[in-house]
Scaffold this motif. Structure first.
Motif, PDB file in Angstrom:
ATOM      1  N   ALA A  41       0.835  -1.207   0.000  1.00 26.64           N
ATOM      2  CA  ALA A  41       0.000   0.000   0.000  1.00 26.64           C
ATOM      3  C   ALA A  41       0.868   1.255   0.000  1.00 26.64           C
ATOM      4  CB  ALA A  41      -0.930   0.001   1.207  1.00 26.64           C
ATOM      5  N   GLU A  42       1.952   1.258   0.783  1.00 22.48           N
ATOM      6  CA  GLU A  42       2.861   2.413   0.807  1.00 22.48           C
ATOM      7  C   GLU A  42       3.486   2.645  -0.562  1.00 22.48           C
ATOM      8  OE1 GLU A  42       5.583   1.213   3.849  1.00 22.48           O
ATOM      9  OE2 GLU A  42       4.404   2.123   5.456  1.00 22.48           O
ATOM     10  N   TYR A  44       2.291   1.714  -3.450  1.00 22.42           N
ATOM     11  CA  TYR A  44       1.230   2.123  -4.374  1.00 22.42           C
ATOM     12  C   TYR A  44       0.933   3.614  -4.221  1.00 22.42           C
ATOM     13  CZ  TYR A  44      -3.324   2.121  -6.701  1.00 22.42           C
ATOM     14  OH  TYR A  44      -4.378   2.389  -7.537  1.00 22.42           O
ATOM     15  N   ILE A  45       0.820   4.068  -2.998  1.00 22.62           N
ATOM     16  CA  ILE A  45       0.546   5.485  -2.743  1.00 22.62           C
ATOM     17  C   ILE A  45       1.698   6.354  -3.243  1.00 22.62           C
ATOM     18  CG2 ILE A  45       0.270   7.204  -0.901  1.00 22.62           C
ATOM     19  CD1 ILE A  45      -1.382   5.007   0.578  1.00 22.62           C
ATOM     20  N   LEU A  48       1.488   6.542  -7.008  1.00 21.30           N
ATOM     21  CA  LEU A  48       0.426   7.461  -7.430  1.00 21.30           C
ATOM     22  C   LEU A  48       0.861   8.914  -7.261  1.00 21.30           C
ATOM     23  CD1 LEU A  48      -2.859   5.835  -6.047  1.00 21.30           C
ATOM     24  CD2 LEU A  48      -2.111   5.997  -8.420  1.00 21.30           C
ATOM     25  N   GLY A  49       1.571   9.202  -6.176  1.00 19.53           N
ATOM     26  CA  GLY A  49       2.084  10.549  -5.960  1.00 19.53           C
ATOM     27  C   GLY A  49       3.066  10.955  -7.040  1.00 19.53           C
TER      28      GLY A  49
END
Length: 57
Positions: A41-42, A44-45, A48-49
């Protein structure tokens, strides 16, 4: 051709195999899967950033 030209490739394969085995063992331990999900999740975020930065500039 140097005598040990494949040495680096062999070391890379060995260390990669050891890393995969270590992760597999860790995932089987209590909380291992949750820790892996958090890391994914980290990443992925963060991706996206980075995508947002490149598409808006």
């Amino acid at each position: 051709m140097p005598r040990f030209s494949n040495c680096g490739t062999s070391i890379l394969r060995t260390t990669t195999a050891a890393a995969v085995e270590t992760v597999a063992i860790a995932l089987g331990e209590e909380g291992g899967l949750q820790a892996e999900n958090l890391k994914v999740a980290e990443l992925y975020i963060a991706a996206l950033g980075n995508l947002a930065k490149t598409t808006t500039s």
